[in-house]
Write a protein that holds these residues in place. Structure first.
Motif, mmCIF file in Angstrom:
data_model
loop_
_atom_site.group_PDB
_atom_site.id
_atom_site.type_symbol
_atom_site.label_atom_id
_atom_site.label_comp_id
_atom_site.label_asym_id
_atom_site.label_seq_id
_atom_site.Cartn_x
_atom_site.Cartn_y
_atom_site.Cartn_z
ATOM 1 N N UNK A 117 3.108 -37.649 -33.475
ATOM 2 C CA UNK A 117 3.985 -37.832 -32.320
ATOM 3 C C UNK A 117 5.056 -36.755 -32.307
ATOM 4 N N UNK A 118 5.141 -35.999 -31.214
ATOM 5 C CA UNK A 118 6.195 -34.989 -31.092
ATOM 6 C C UNK A 118 7.571 -35.605 -30.821
ATOM 7 N N UNK A 119 7.594 -36.789 -30.173
ATOM 8 C CA UNK A 119 8.872 -37.319 -29.729
ATOM 9 C C UNK A 119 9.418 -36.506 -28.560
ATOM 10 N N UNK A 120 10.631 -36.810 -28.098
ATOM 11 C CA UNK A 120 11.162 -36.183 -26.888
ATOM 12 C C UNK A 120 11.795 -34.807 -27.093
ATOM 13 N N UNK A 121 12.078 -34.403 -28.338
ATOM 14 C CA UNK A 121 12.893 -33.195 -28.504
ATOM 15 C C UNK A 121 12.215 -31.904 -28.045
ATOM 16 N N UNK A 122 10.939 -31.643 -28.355
ATOM 17 C CA UNK A 122 10.354 -30.395 -27.856
ATOM 18 C C UNK A 122 10.487 -30.236 -26.347
ATOM 19 N N UNK A 123 10.184 -31.275 -25.587
ATOM 20 C CA UNK A 123 10.291 -31.184 -24.131
ATOM 21 C C UNK A 123 11.737 -30.927 -23.703
ATOM 22 N N UNK A 124 12.678 -31.540 -24.395
ATOM 23 C CA UNK A 124 14.102 -31.341 -24.096
ATOM 24 C C UNK A 124 14.487 -29.876 -24.283
ATOM 25 N N UNK A 125 14.027 -29.277 -25.380
ATOM 26 C CA UNK A 125 14.360 -27.874 -25.646
ATOM 27 C C UNK A 125 13.643 -26.937 -24.685
ATOM 28 N N UNK A 126 12.395 -27.241 -24.365
ATOM 29 C CA UNK A 126 11.625 -26.398 -23.453
ATOM 30 C C UNK A 126 12.260 -26.374 -22.071
ATOM 31 N N UNK A 133 10.309 -18.117 -17.275
ATOM 32 C CA UNK A 133 9.594 -16.960 -17.793
ATOM 33 C C UNK A 133 8.330 -17.365 -18.509
ATOM 34 N N UNK A 134 7.688 -16.407 -19.154
ATOM 35 C CA UNK A 134 6.373 -16.635 -19.753
ATOM 36 C C UNK A 134 6.415 -17.671 -20.867
ATOM 37 N N UNK A 135 7.462 -17.631 -21.705
ATOM 38 C CA UNK A 135 7.527 -18.579 -22.822
ATOM 39 C C UNK A 135 7.647 -20.002 -22.317
ATOM 40 N N UNK A 136 8.528 -20.228 -21.352
ATOM 41 C CA UNK A 136 8.700 -21.581 -20.815
ATOM 42 C C UNK A 136 7.409 -22.064 -20.147
ATOM 43 N N UNK A 183 23.592 -13.563 -28.265
ATOM 44 C CA UNK A 183 22.667 -14.008 -27.222
ATOM 45 C C UNK A 183 22.338 -15.491 -27.370
ATOM 46 N N UNK A 184 23.036 -16.166 -28.278
ATOM 47 C CA UNK A 184 22.799 -17.595 -28.499
ATOM 48 C C UNK A 184 23.856 -18.389 -27.743
ATOM 49 N N UNK A 185 23.447 -18.975 -26.633
ATOM 50 C CA UNK A 185 24.396 -19.695 -25.774
ATOM 51 C C UNK A 185 24.036 -21.155 -25.556
ATOM 52 N N UNK A 186 22.803 -21.542 -25.882
ATOM 53 C CA UNK A 186 22.404 -22.937 -25.713
ATOM 54 C C UNK A 186 21.197 -23.221 -26.595
ATOM 55 N N UNK A 187 20.742 -24.462 -26.573
ATOM 56 C CA UNK A 187 19.693 -24.901 -27.493
ATOM 57 C C UNK A 187 18.327 -24.289 -27.205
ATOM 58 N N UNK A 188 18.166 -23.624 -26.067
ATOM 59 C CA UNK A 188 16.884 -22.974 -25.805
ATOM 60 C C UNK A 188 16.612 -21.858 -26.816
ATOM 61 N N UNK A 189 17.658 -21.390 -27.508
ATOM 62 C CA UNK A 189 17.473 -20.330 -28.498
ATOM 63 C C UNK A 189 16.590 -20.788 -29.662
ATOM 64 N N UNK A 190 16.502 -22.096 -29.900
ATOM 65 C CA UNK A 190 15.584 -22.552 -30.947
ATOM 66 C C UNK A 190 14.175 -22.034 -30.681
ATOM 67 N N UNK A 191 13.692 -22.184 -29.449
ATOM 68 C CA UNK A 191 12.341 -21.719 -29.146
ATOM 69 C C UNK A 191 12.288 -20.212 -28.903
ATOM 70 N N UNK A 192 13.331 -19.630 -28.360
ATOM 71 C CA UNK A 192 13.320 -18.181 -28.168
ATOM 72 C C UNK A 192 13.244 -17.448 -29.508
ATOM 73 N N UNK A 193 14.032 -17.893 -30.479
ATOM 74 C CA UNK A 193 14.001 -17.270 -31.789
ATOM 75 C C UNK A 193 12.665 -17.529 -32.486
ATOM 76 N N UNK A 194 12.193 -18.764 -32.431
ATOM 77 C CA UNK A 194 10.923 -19.099 -33.063
ATOM 78 C C UNK A 194 9.796 -18.237 -32.510
#
Length: 409
Positions: A33-42, A48-51, A369-380
């Motif tokens: 189970x992924x739970x809700x957090x991946x979708x929240x971060x995405x 863009x292409x990553x999203x 360039x880190x301004x919000x939680x989307x950086x978790x996936x951008x950096x990854x």
């Protein structure tokens, strides 16, 4: 089976039940189970292409991934190095789980991030063994924060088992030992601490194998002078490997780690099958003058490390990246390690809490360039696609598992 929490987890999860009695090379793929957090971060990602790519995987069935490594389990919300923390991490699809290894007064190996962290990870200061602490609790004053230091090397395994795990924290303003046990970061929780179970290293092997995961134990630097009661550093390094051999775990399922290069070289020389996957944790950042963008400051010759049999190296995330024209790019350190043929693992995603203020220590090289939680996936994404890391430690493995499943890692 030793652990009641595991029995409950097995009853609830078909994938975990499948794992019991199997070898750790068999990888369960259902009941996760992924739970809700991946979708929240995405959702927070810029268009863009990553999203678009990550959103396209919203309906995928979770699969266990060796790219996703549980860092002390899932300590974003569970007490680290407990049965419960690791059951949660396995349920999020972490394919590799970690036991940081240290030793007790009677030389038994236990899972603990540091030999001297009992004052922040257990209730020892309010237990019958508070008197064993190397530094007893000292209350805060107007000028000095509260302090304490309690070590596993001062208590026996039997005494260790009586302690109650808690979230890793300390209230440095505390006037009492009980208050000092507080101080939990606001983005964490103590909802899952009641009845949490600590583990010996041998018990972690039993648990992780039952969960269908592989192993990455870290031999922690002792807080005591070695040899300790006749127990040498080599004895310590050997004993950790011996517990895998006694359990019948193949060396190919184990990534033994140490910040001490001599430990890694010991495994390469004395346990060569385990040495093939031994991980050198690089703490070059502690050396004055080190600059991850300037090869002239690197204390290690990567080609020399490779020639000595080191195949895996693991720095913190920020050492692997820099920014170029407001874009994240591989650092000189990452490029040099790649060129030497070293496999790279890194740490630790989801340890920083909300990223609106720059992300702190783990994001220091990309703070601008880190301004919000989307950086978790951008950096990854940069670490996976450009640095080409082989694994990511995370305090909440679902975030990494989702990405790995979506990208086919």
């Amino acid at each position: 089976m030793r652990f009641p929490a595991l029995c409950t987890a097995l009853a609830l999860s078909p994938s975990l039940a499948f794992a019991v009695g199997s070898t750790s090379s068999e990888v369960p793929t259902t009941g996760l189970d992924y739970g809700p957090r991946p979708a929240y971060l995405i959702e927070k990602l810029p268009e863009g292409a990553l999203k678009t790519k990550l959103q396209s995987c919203a309906g995928q069935a979770p699969k266990r991934s060796l790219f996703s490594i549980g860092h002390r389990g899932a300590p974003l919300m569970f007490p680290e190095h407990t049965v419960e923390s690791n059951v949660a991490a396995a349920g999020m699809g972490a394919g590799i789980l970690e036991c940081d290894v240290t030793f007790t007064k009677d030389l038994e190996l236990v899972c603990r991030h540091a030999q001297n962290d009992l004052h922040t990870t257990t209730n020892i200061l309010t237990s019958d063994f508070a008197h064993t602490c190397k530094t007893p609790f000292i209350a805060a004053t107007d000028d000095t924060p509260a302090t304490a230091e309690c070590r596993t090397s001062e208590i026996t395994l039997a005494e260790f088992r009586t302690l109650k795990p808690k979230m890793d924290s300390a209230d440095k303003t505390a006037k009492t030992a009980a208050a000092y046990l507080g101080g939990i970061a606001p983005y964490r929780t103590d909802l899952f601490t009641d009845g949490a179970q600590q583990m010996t290293h041998a018990e972690s092997i039993e648990l992780f194998r039952a969960l269908g995961a592989k192993f990455t134990p870290e031999l922690k630097s002792p807080s005591v002078e070695m040899p300790f009661n006749g127990f040498s550093q080599a004895d310590y390094a050997q004993k950790m490997i011996d517990e895998y051999k006694a359990a019948g775990v193949p060396a190919s399922d184990v990534w033994a780690q140490s910040f001490n290069l001599d430990d890694v070289l010991y495994w390469i020389g004395n346990e060569p099958e385990f040495g093939k996957q031994a991980v050198f944790l690089d703490a070059s950042y502690k050396i004055d003058g080190f600059d991850h963008t300037n090869p002239e400051t690197f204390p290690h010759d990567f080609v020399d490390l490779k020639s000595k049999g080191v195949n895996f190296i693991a720095p913190p995330m920020w050492m692997l990246v820099t920014t170029e024209q407001d874009k994240i790019a591989p650092s000189a350190w990452a490029i040099a390690a790649q060129d030497a043929g070293l496999e790279i693992i890194t740490w630790t995603l989801e340890r920083s809490g909300p990223l609106a203020s720059g992300g702190g220590w783990y994001f220091q090289s990309v703070k601008d360039v880190t301004t919000d939680d989307s950086m978790y996936y951008q950096l990854l994404d940069v670490l996976a696609q450009d640095v080409k890391i082989k694994g990511m430690f995370s305090d909440w493995p679902a975030t990494v598992t989702y990405y790995a499943n979506c990208m086919g890692l």
